[in-house]
Design a protein around this motif. Sequence first.
Motif, PDB file in Angstrom:
ATOM      1  N   ALA A 329       0.755  -1.164   0.063  1.00 42.59           N
ATOM      2  CA  ALA A 329       0.065  -0.076   0.033  1.00 42.59           C
ATOM      3  C   ALA A 329       0.973   1.326   0.091  1.00 42.59           C
ATOM      4  O   ALA A 329       1.976   1.246   0.517  1.00 42.59           O
ATOM      5  CB  ALA A 329      -0.934  -0.170   1.195  1.00 42.59           C
ATOM      6  N   THR A 330       0.246   2.264  -0.960  1.00 38.21           N
ATOM      7  CA  THR A 330       1.281   3.620  -0.693  1.00 38.21           C
ATOM      8  C   THR A 330       0.380   4.533  -0.045  1.00 38.21           C
ATOM      9  O   THR A 330      -0.661   4.420   0.326  1.00 38.21           O
ATOM     10  CB  THR A 330       1.253   3.991  -2.252  1.00 38.21           C
ATOM     11  N   PHE A 331       0.999   5.809  -0.017  1.00 39.57           N
ATOM     12  CA  PHE A 331       0.333   6.691   0.751  1.00 39.57           C
ATOM     13  C   PHE A 331      -0.983   7.024   0.057  1.00 39.57           C
ATOM     14  O   PHE A 331      -1.747   7.736   0.714  1.00 39.57           O
ATOM     15  CB  PHE A 331       1.466   8.202   0.799  1.00 39.57           C
ATOM     16  N   ILE A 344      -0.938   7.724  10.558  1.00 37.84           N
ATOM     17  CA  ILE A 344      -0.425   7.924  11.970  1.00 37.84           C
ATOM     18  C   ILE A 344       1.062   7.459  12.040  1.00 37.84           C
ATOM     19  O   ILE A 344       1.874   7.907  12.825  1.00 37.84           O
ATOM     20  CB  ILE A 344      -1.412   7.161  13.012  1.00 37.84           C
ATOM     21  N   ALA A 345       1.351   6.190  11.289  1.00 32.66           N
ATOM     22  CA  ALA A 345       2.516   5.593  11.420  1.00 32.66           C
ATOM     23  C   ALA A 345       3.739   6.623  10.687  1.00 32.66           C
ATOM     24  O   ALA A 345       4.845   6.584  10.800  1.00 32.66           O
ATOM     25  CB  ALA A 345       2.815   4.453  10.355  1.00 32.66           C
ATOM     26  N   GLN A 346       3.419   7.684   9.986  1.00 30.96           N
ATOM     27  CA  GLN A 346       4.235   8.715   9.588  1.00 30.96           C
ATOM     28  C   GLN A 346       4.245   9.921  10.445  1.00 30.96           C
ATOM     29  O   GLN A 346       5.008  10.811  10.166  1.00 30.96           O
ATOM     30  CB  GLN A 346       3.687   9.164   8.198  1.00 30.96           C
ATOM     31  N   ALA A 389      -0.357  12.115  16.948  1.00 37.98           N
ATOM     32  CA  ALA A 389      -1.143  11.020  16.351  1.00 37.98           C
ATOM     33  C   ALA A 389      -2.920  11.137  16.169  1.00 37.98           C
ATOM     34  O   ALA A 389      -3.191  10.877  15.059  1.00 37.98           O
ATOM     35  CB  ALA A 389      -0.995   9.469  17.040  1.00 37.98           C
ATOM     36  N   ALA A 390      -3.309  11.755  17.280  1.00 37.11           N
ATOM     37  CA  ALA A 390      -4.881  11.877  17.108  1.00 37.11           C
ATOM     38  C   ALA A 390      -5.122  13.209  16.358  1.00 37.11           C
ATOM     39  O   ALA A 390      -6.137  12.963  15.529  1.00 37.11           O
ATOM     40  CB  ALA A 390      -5.454  12.236  18.489  1.00 37.11           C
ATOM     41  N   ALA A 391      -4.262  14.075  16.266  1.00 34.35           N
ATOM     42  CA  ALA A 391      -4.794  14.976  15.293  1.00 34.35           C
ATOM     43  C   ALA A 391      -4.503  15.014  14.149  1.00 34.35           C
ATOM     44  O   ALA A 391      -5.198  15.572  13.120  1.00 34.35           O
ATOM     45  CB  ALA A 391      -3.605  16.470  15.721  1.00 34.35           C
ATOM     46  N   MET A 392      -3.605  14.023  13.583  1.00 37.00           N
ATOM     47  CA  MET A 392      -3.176  13.535  12.006  1.00 37.00           C
ATOM     48  C   MET A 392      -4.364  13.003  11.668  1.00 37.00           C
ATOM     49  O   MET A 392      -4.543  13.199  10.404  1.00 37.00           O
ATOM     50  CB  MET A 392      -2.037  12.674  12.247  1.00 37.00           C
ATOM     51  N   ILE A 393      -5.438  12.750  12.473  1.00 41.17           N
ATOM     52  CA  ILE A 393      -6.730  12.053  11.675  1.00 41.17           C
ATOM     53  C   ILE A 393      -7.857  12.833  12.229  1.00 41.17           C
ATOM     54  O   ILE A 393      -9.159  12.578  11.942  1.00 41.17           O
ATOM     55  CB  ILE A 393      -6.925  10.363  12.245  1.00 41.17           C
ATOM     56  N   GLY A 394      -7.848  14.015  12.559  1.00 42.69           N
ATOM     57  CA  GLY A 394      -8.648  14.932  12.793  1.00 42.69           C
ATOM     58  C   GLY A 394      -9.388  14.774  14.159  1.00 42.69           C
ATOM     59  O   GLY A 394     -10.573  15.045  14.282  1.00 42.69           O
ATOM     60  N   GLN A 395      -8.865  14.116  15.256  1.00 44.26           N
ATOM     61  CA  GLN A 395      -9.170  13.721  16.574  1.00 44.26           C
ATOM     62  C   GLN A 395      -8.656  14.652  17.640  1.00 44.26           C
ATOM     63  O   GLN A 395      -8.080  15.592  17.370  1.00 44.26           O
ATOM     64  CB  GLN A 395      -9.318  12.262  16.853  1.00 44.26           C
ATOM     65  N   GLY A 396      -8.537  14.226  18.825  1.00 46.04           N
ATOM     66  CA  GLY A 396      -8.160  14.906  19.702  1.00 46.04           C
ATOM     67  C   GLY A 396      -8.494  16.296  19.979  1.00 46.04           C
ATOM     68  O   GLY A 396      -9.819  16.782  20.189  1.00 46.04           O
TER      69      GLY A 396
END
Length: 525
Positions: A329-331, A344-346, A389-396
Amino acid sequence: MSQSRRAGRRRRPLLFLVLVLVLVAGAATAAWRLLRPGESADERTAAVDTFLSAWTQGDGEGAGRATDRPDEATARLAALRKDLPGTRFELRRGARDGDAYDVRVTLRLRGGDRYAYTTSVPLARSGDGWRVKWSSAVMHPRLTDGSKLAVADGTRRAAIQAADGTPLRGLAPALVGTPGSSGLEFRYDRQLAGRPADTVAIVGTSSGRTLATLHTSPGTSGDPVRTTLDIPTQKAAEKALHGLSKNAALVAVRPSTGEILAVADNPPTGENRALRGHYPPGSDFKVVTAAALIGSGMNTDTPAPCPRYVTVNGQSFENQDLFELPAGATFADDFAHSCNTGIIAQRDRLAPDALTETAKAFGIGPEWDVGAVTFDGSVPVAESANDQAAAMIGQGRVQASPLVMASVAATVKDGTFRQPVLVPAAVKERAKAPVRLDPGVAAQLRTLMRAVVTEGSGKALRGMPGEPGAKTGTAEYGTENPPRTHAWFIGYRGDLAFAVLIEDGGSGGKDAGPVAAAFLEGLPG
């Protein structure tokens, strides 16, 4: 000395004494006439002052108790307040003539004008005290039991308009609001109302017929408030939300100008979620995250595995429905299918303030001057790896409104942040992005958002003309386990960008996506 001279000298002190007594009496009379409410010269003065004080304060019951017919007086004074809405009463006690006082009544009308008249307030003994002898004429000398005072506004309130000057009657009710209470009607009340041309009249209680016009104040008509809303786009947005059982919002923006074309809420009245809502944007925020990662050296072909789970300092993050992507899988794959774990892994590629700084290129940070009350988003600097990590997916702690997310999509489409505008004439200065979105980054974002439609979770728009781009979002909120979710869907097609939010709506792709499709299908042409 002659007898006549001695007599003249005797008369002079007597004349002087008489003159002094006359002056003192005159001064006493003048002082009596200048008495103000609250000064109790005798029991009658105290009685009338009690009545006038209660009337001034809007205490109908208190004023009624000061009369010989309390129930009738209370009812008539309460009705007077309702018949003269927005009017302030100023009462000034004047001279007494026997057992009655002259009272100067000044009505301060809604438009700022004043109407004044003098009425007589008679008194009568009641038991061991004095009471106002009540009749309708106490309120105004020309009133009877069969008539009342009334005020009519002769001006016409101006309308909230669409961009073409069409009044928005029945459209965007949560945005337009109610005069004196909410929305644009409240914000621009003075402009819309103008200055009322109040007419005070005596009206028949039963017939409603004007018996006499007492006063007419000059007024000025209100000026309309013109918005940027486009009638066909607004109707399509409202139709797309119609029938939803959840709270929802849809905002549409023109990327080339920033003009807000549609603002729709479900239910249509009440809270304006579209412009003012505070929500975690979920995976829709991955547009900003992708811009930060591309700026750090990633590209669409960068390998980015997408497992079911990823752990950050003991905290587990997962993909919706625990999906995973095949090896290789790619970006671009992660973005298209909204893979949380692969993004999140990035996180080590980004500094703690990377998302905050990148968000500025999308206008998130500065305060917006739209011409209406808005929430302009918030992306705090990460305080820990977990926070990042949470911010990267629009959470937190990341928060946005539907308007903000529509603007994010518009920025990708145009390549430049253009602050959204709703009422151009009221905007003093548009906010500018302090950080420029690199043209190369913008181009890759458009490629990623197109792939969401053609290959990923945005399949609701698949096959639509105009090569739309999109991003789906499912945002967790609350403390339940499993957590409840808001459904998001943002995108663009041609010179139109939009955001759909459904509170507690489930999945962005499955639930918000069809609403976005219905919106685009409902547009003319």
